[in-house]
Design a protein around this motif. Structure first.
Motif, PDB file in Angstrom:
ATOM      1  N   LYS A 279      20.766  56.911  49.885  1.00 18.49           N
ATOM      2  CA  LYS A 279      19.582  57.742  49.630  1.00 18.49           C
ATOM      3  C   LYS A 279      18.338  56.858  49.666  1.00 18.49           C
ATOM      4  N   ARG A 280      17.239  57.420  50.203  1.00 21.13           N
ATOM      5  CA  ARG A 280      15.992  56.653  50.227  1.00 21.13           C
ATOM      6  C   ARG A 280      14.921  57.441  49.508  1.00 21.13           C
ATOM      7  N   ILE A 281      14.203  56.744  48.628  1.00 23.26           N
ATOM      8  CA  ILE A 281      13.154  57.463  47.906  1.00 23.26           C
ATOM      9  C   ILE A 281      11.808  56.762  48.006  1.00 23.26           C
ATOM     10  N   GLU A 282      10.783  57.589  47.998  1.00 17.35           N
ATOM     11  CA  GLU A 282       9.417  57.083  48.081  1.00 17.35           C
ATOM     12  C   GLU A 282       8.985  56.584  46.709  1.00 17.35           C
ATOM     13  N   VAL A 283       8.399  55.395  46.710  1.00 17.09           N
ATOM     14  CA  VAL A 283       7.935  54.799  45.461  1.00 17.09           C
ATOM     15  C   VAL A 283       6.493  54.340  45.657  1.00 17.09           C
ATOM     16  N   THR A 284       5.680  54.539  44.642  1.00 17.70           N
ATOM     17  CA  THR A 284       4.334  53.954  44.688  1.00 17.70           C
ATOM     18  C   THR A 284       4.077  53.182  43.394  1.00 17.70           C
ATOM     19  N   ILE A 285       3.103  52.300  43.462  1.00 18.60           N
ATOM     20  CA  ILE A 285       2.725  51.554  42.256  1.00 18.60           C
ATOM     21  C   ILE A 285       1.210  51.592  42.070  1.00 18.60           C
ATOM     22  N   SER A 286       0.838  51.389  40.821  1.00 20.71           N
ATOM     23  CA  SER A 286      -0.579  51.215  40.499  1.00 20.71           C
ATOM     24  C   SER A 286      -0.770  49.788  39.997  1.00 20.71           C
ATOM     25  N   ILE A 287      -1.929  49.226  40.356  1.00 22.20           N
ATOM     26  CA  ILE A 287      -2.174  47.832  39.979  1.00 22.20           C
ATOM     27  C   ILE A 287      -3.523  47.683  39.295  1.00 22.20           C
ATOM     28  N   GLY A 288      -3.511  47.008  38.161  1.00 21.48           N
ATOM     29  CA  GLY A 288      -4.747  46.638  37.482  1.00 21.48           C
ATOM     30  C   GLY A 288      -4.963  45.148  37.681  1.00 21.48           C
ATOM     31  N   LEU A 289      -6.124  44.783  38.216  1.00 22.99           N
ATOM     32  CA  LEU A 289      -6.362  43.397  38.609  1.00 22.99           C
ATOM     33  C   LEU A 289      -7.599  42.838  37.927  1.00 22.99           C
ATOM     34  N   THR A 290      -7.494  41.587  37.523  1.00 23.74           N
ATOM     35  CA  THR A 290      -8.666  40.924  36.953  1.00 23.74           C
ATOM     36  C   THR A 290      -8.561  39.413  37.180  1.00 23.74           C
ATOM     37  N   THR A 291      -9.612  38.688  36.791  1.00 19.54           N
ATOM     38  CA  THR A 291      -9.569  37.219  36.860  1.00 19.54           C
ATOM     39  C   THR A 291     -10.057  36.660  35.533  1.00 19.54           C
ATOM     40  N   LEU A 292      -9.751  35.395  35.340  1.00 14.77           N
ATOM     41  CA  LEU A 292     -10.264  34.671  34.182  1.00 14.77           C
ATOM     42  C   LEU A 292     -11.789  34.659  34.309  1.00 14.77           C
ATOM     43  N   GLU A 293     -12.488  35.189  33.285  1.00 11.28           N
ATOM     44  CA  GLU A 293     -13.932  35.341  33.458  1.00 11.28           C
ATOM     45  C   GLU A 293     -14.750  34.129  33.100  1.00 11.28           C
TER      46      GLU A 293
END
Ligand code: GH3
Ligand code: MG
Ligand code: MG
Ligand code: MG
Length: 323
Positions: A279-293
């Motif tokens: 079986k194949r399933i669709e997957v998505t992700i969300s990403i929160g990105l930052t840097t050392l300020e």
């Protein structure tokens, strides 16, 4: 599952290690007197595999290559100081843990003492008694096997303690202990540091629709794709159930944004195989990105900022990168 230090300290020896007879060892005998090594080899061959090397320089080479359980070194070699060989064997990485049994003439006790100082494990004086030789050899081999076994256990325990068992990525504890170091290094070197939190979208419904095993398959495959898209110096860990953190040293927001976007696409663009590929399933992700300020910023603040960005990515409709 977290492994406690109690478990690490209490690894019980395996039965075979306890019951070990000390027989069947691989021994390298370094002795250049034929009458001597022929007798010793004959005695030892009854219980062990034995190689004889009269040349000490060759002996060191064999010792490093040969995976021996024990070195027996005659200290009265003709043109070579047997002690030097012992000390060389002690300093080489490949032979450091191989026990050494020294053999010497009774009048050579000063050299024997020096031998013990540089790490010879035991010794026998000539003329050598057959029963004593066999007994001392067995003891050394038994001890060697036992310490090897302990060393393996410690190494396994350390790996288990810092690795997530399902995905093989680092675990949260390891990440937390290293993030501070990485942030400090970035600060002192004046280099950027990027951090992203990745969260699989609607993972609960993957479990609900396809089963928990399918969910596990997705997590494993996700880890494979993460590993493919990061560099050796980047740190990827499983932060929680379906939440991951990637720390990227020497990476600014712009570059990290491209990495994050490429990773997001590599997830959304190729369905995940589950249930042994049936079986194949669709997957998505969300990403929160930052840097050392700024220099010396607390890592908790960096993580918090990434988490806030992740929250916005979810709120704005998922399957996206927000910084
Ligand atoms: P969102 O898009 O908001 O992130 O929704 P979500 O469903 O992904 O988030 P939620 O936090 O509600 O659900 C996460 C689920 O992950 C719940 C939990 O049962 C599941 N989970 C956590 N660890 C594992 C695991 O090791 N294996 C499996 N199969 N599921 C896990
Ligand atoms: Mg959630
Ligand atoms: Mg989720
Ligand atoms: Mg989550």
């Amino acid at each position: 599952r977290a492994i406690t230090s109690l478990e690490i300290g209490m690894q019980a020896p395996e039965r075979s290690a306890v019951a070990d007879t000390g027989k069947g060892g691989r021994i390298l005998l370094v002795d250049d007197r034929e009458s001597s090594y022929e007798r010793l080899a004959t005695i030892l061959a009854a219980e062990h595999t034995i190689d004889v090397e009269p040349n000490p320089t060759e002996a060191l080479f064999h010792a490093a290559e040969g995976n021996y359980d024990l070195l027996i070194v005659s200290l009265d070699l003709n043109n070579f100081d047997g002690l030097r060989l012992c000390s060389q064997a002690r300093s080489l990485e490949r032979t450091r843990h191989v026990p050494i049994l020294a053999i010497a003439e009774a009048e050579n006790s000063t050299r024997l003492l020096r031998g013990l100082e540089i790490g010879v494990n035991d010794y026998l004086l000539r003329p050598i008694d057959k029963t004593e030789l066999l007994a001392r050899v067995r003891t050394q081999i038994r001890r060697r096997r036992y310490t090897d076994h302990l060393r393996d256990n410690v190494q396994n325990s350390i790996e288990m303690a810092i690795t997530d068992a399902l995905t093989g990525l680092h675990n949260r504890r390891y990440m937390e202990s290293h993030l501070a170091t990485l942030a400090e290094q970035a600060s002192t070197r004046g280099k950027p540091l990027a951090l992203m939190i990745l969260d699989i979208d609607y993972f609960k419904s993957i479990n609900d629709n396809y089963g928990h095993d399918a969910g596990d398959d997705v997590l494993r495959e996700f880890a494979v794709r993460v590993r493919k898209s990061i560099r050796g110096i980047d740190l990827a860990c499983r932060y929680g159930g379906e939440e991951f953190v990637i720390v990227m040293p020497e990476t600014d927001l712009h570059v990290a944004g491209m990495v994050a976007e490429r990773l997001r696409r590599s997830i959304a663009g190729e369905p995940f195989a589950v249930h042994k590929g049936t079986k194949r399933i669709e997957v998505t992700i969300s990403i929160g990105l930052t840097t050392l300020e700024q220099k010396g910023e607390a890592v908790a603040d960096v993580l918090k900022r990434a988490d806030t960005a992740l929250y916005r990515a979810k709120h704005d409709g998922r399957n996206r990168v927000v910084s």
